[in-house]
Design a protein around this motif. Structure first.
Motif, short mmCIF file in Angstrom:
data_model
loop_
_atom_site.label_atom_id
_atom_site.label_comp_id
_atom_site.label_asym_id
_atom_site.label_seq_id
_atom_site.Cartn_x
_atom_site.Cartn_y
_atom_site.Cartn_z
N GLU A 392 -11.40 -6.10 -0.82
CA GLU A 392 -10.30 -5.55 -1.60
C GLU A 392 -9.55 -4.48 -0.81
O GLU A 392 -8.31 -4.40 -0.84
CB GLU A 392 -10.82 -4.97 -2.91
N LYS A 393 -10.30 -3.68 -0.08
CA LYS A 393 -9.67 -2.65 0.76
C LYS A 393 -8.87 -3.31 1.88
O LYS A 393 -7.78 -2.87 2.23
CB LYS A 393 -10.76 -1.73 1.33
N ASP A 395 -7.40 -6.20 1.74
CA ASP A 395 -6.17 -6.73 1.16
C ASP A 395 -5.14 -5.62 0.91
O ASP A 395 -3.93 -5.83 1.09
CB ASP A 395 -6.48 -7.46 -0.15
N LYS A 396 -5.61 -4.45 0.50
CA LYS A 396 -4.69 -3.32 0.30
C LYS A 396 -4.03 -2.92 1.60
O LYS A 396 -2.82 -2.63 1.64
CB LYS A 396 -5.45 -2.13 -0.30
N GLU A 400 -0.07 -2.94 2.42
CA GLU A 400 0.63 -1.73 2.86
C GLU A 400 1.35 -1.96 4.19
O GLU A 400 2.43 -1.42 4.42
CB GLU A 400 -0.35 -0.56 2.97
N ALA A 444 -3.69 2.97 2.00
CA ALA A 444 -4.60 2.10 1.24
C ALA A 444 -5.82 2.86 0.74
O ALA A 444 -6.29 2.63 -0.38
CB ALA A 444 -5.01 0.92 2.11
N ASN A 447 -5.09 5.43 -2.25
CA ASN A 447 -4.72 4.90 -3.57
C ASN A 447 -5.96 4.65 -4.43
O ASN A 447 -6.98 4.26 -3.93
CB ASN A 447 -3.91 3.60 -3.43
#
Length: 447
Positions: A392-393, A395-396, A400, A444, A447
């Protein structure tokens, strides 16, 4: 000359949204797509422009395909010139000079000392498929060894080898081919326990093949070929340890097994040598190429020792084998690679890797930076202490980067970001790319 990305609208923009909506309605939903939504209008060099006029720096080269950059003028000229004289006449039925021209050039280049022959395909999966059929025909055996994390294609036969993501396999029931998957030698996330160096993991893998696989489930006399990527692509841009390919070569020599090296992703200069196999001083029996060989046109090749590729007329062919326009692009691509782009990949790749390594100490979520040439993977983790995957990180960070005009691509295992820019990349391009990537990671994780 453009130096930085230009973002004019919200992303995606209004024109892009319309295309995406129509695509969603009419095009198969099986395509991968990205965490971000990009509708491309045109591309040039290292730059991609979307339908709303936003300009992005490309660090994925259409999945390592556009080796000479987008729409290189000499590639465009070669394609145009060929398209004006002959586009297609089915090379499996007729003769024209294009096929022996490229086959002769590949005979000079590939890391196979013996005389070779070449089968022409339209994709990497087709090239691997040809290699599998050829191996079975030549050895009169039907079993194969592949590696966990490997990607060799999505056709039913190549899917039997592929072992990088669950989604590739779900719903297709049994494998078409009899394949045993062995752990790929990488110290990160190794199933062999706390081995601390690449050579120890390599030896553990070799021991697993010889002392377990061969003696229990898969006798060596039944195995047609071992199929391996010298640097795994989907598996996370892991270069194999120095001793690994030589040990596989030894195993093959001792047991009458063919060594098939899949350089669809790593070949054609991307690693700073024409073929990644050259780093290991190993001679394959069969080598598979695609992606970067055609600068964007669909072409794959399976090159094998001539004594192996000695099957009879009609035993394997395809309507589009040896398309003259694709071959014209491939020949010009090779010329450009030999005239400086392979060396540029080595120099700029080292520079890019060094700049990314600097971020290792800056961010707890960057667990590893690895690769050769312009084939570099950045492992995104929860923390350096646990080295636990953080998809998930990842993908962030990817999203970005997109917001700031940098195109990178994830995948590669569970949480790896892959850098595979065109081989025309410059130090100035690297500086911009790493600056944006730095900003994206910071955004990323905040957030």
């Amino acid at each position: 000359m453009l130096e930085r990305p230009i973002i004019k609208t919200e992303l995606p923009g209004p024109k892009a949204k319309q295309i995406i909506d129509e695509d969603t309605k009419y095009v198969t939903p099986s395509f991968i797509r990205y965490p971000y939504k990009l509708a491309i209008e045109k591309a040039y060099g290292v730059w991609i422009e979307d339908t709303d006029g936003n300009v992005f720096m490309d660090c994925n080269s259409g999945f390592a395909v556009c080796s000479t950059g987008h729409c290189h003028p000499e590639i465009v000229e070669a394609i145009t010139k060929q398209a004006q004289t002959l586009i297609h006449m089915c090379g499996t039925t007729y003769y024209y000079h294009h096929m022996p021209d490229l086959a002769k050039k590949l005979d000079e280049l590939v890391p196979i000392k013996a005389p070779t022959r070449t089968y022409f395909a339209t994709s990497g999966a087709e090239a691997v498929e040809a290699a599998l059929k050829l191996a079975m025909y030549y050895t009169k055996r039907q079993r194969f060894i592949s590696f966990v994390g490997s990607f060799h294609g999505r056709s039913l036969a190549t899917l039997s080898l592929t072992a990088s993501k669950k989604i590739h396999q779900v719903g297709y029931m049994r494998r078409l081919l009899d394949v045993v998957h062995v752990p790929y030698p990488k110290k990160l996330h190794s199933p062999f326990g706390n081995l601390t160096d690449d050579e120890s993991v390599s030896q553990a893998t070799i021991n697993w093949i010889e002392n377990f696989i061969f003696k229990t489930t898969t006798p060596p006399e039944d195995i047609a070929a071992i199929v391996v990527e010298p640097i795994q692509g989907e598996g996370g841009y892991f270069p194999s340890p120095a001793s690994f390919l030589p040990e596989l070569r030894r195993i093959c020599n001792e047991n009458g097994i063919l060594l098939i090296v899949d350089e669809v992703h790593s070949g054609m200069g991307r690693t700073g040598k024409m073929f990644a196999t050259e780093y290991y001083n190993v001679e394959p029996d069969i080598i598979c190429l695609s992606k970067g060989i055609g600068s964007g046109l669909p072409i794959g090749v399976c090159v094998a020792r001539a004594d192996i590729m000695n099957w009879p007329r009609g035993s394997h062919a395809s309507t589009f084998s040896g398309n003259p326009v694709c071959i014209a692009s491939a020949l010009k691509t090779i010329e450009l690679l030999e005239n400086g782009l392979v060396e540029n990949a080595r120099i700029i790749g080292n520079y890019l890797k060094d700049e990314l390594v600097k971020l290792l100490d800056k961010y707890e979520c960057i667990g590893d930076v690895r690769g050769l040439g312009l084939m570099i993977g950045v492992e995104i983790v929860e923390s350096k202490q646990t080295m636990k995957h953080a998809p998930e990180k990842r993908d962030k960070i990817e999203l970005e980067c997109y917001k700031r005009g940098l195109l990178i691509f994830g995948g590669g295992g569970i949480s790896v970001i892959r850098f595979a820019p065109p081989l025309i990349f410059t130090k100035e391009n690297v500086n911009v790319a790493v600056e944006i990537f730095d900003e994206a990671v910071k955004a990323a994780i905040s957030n």
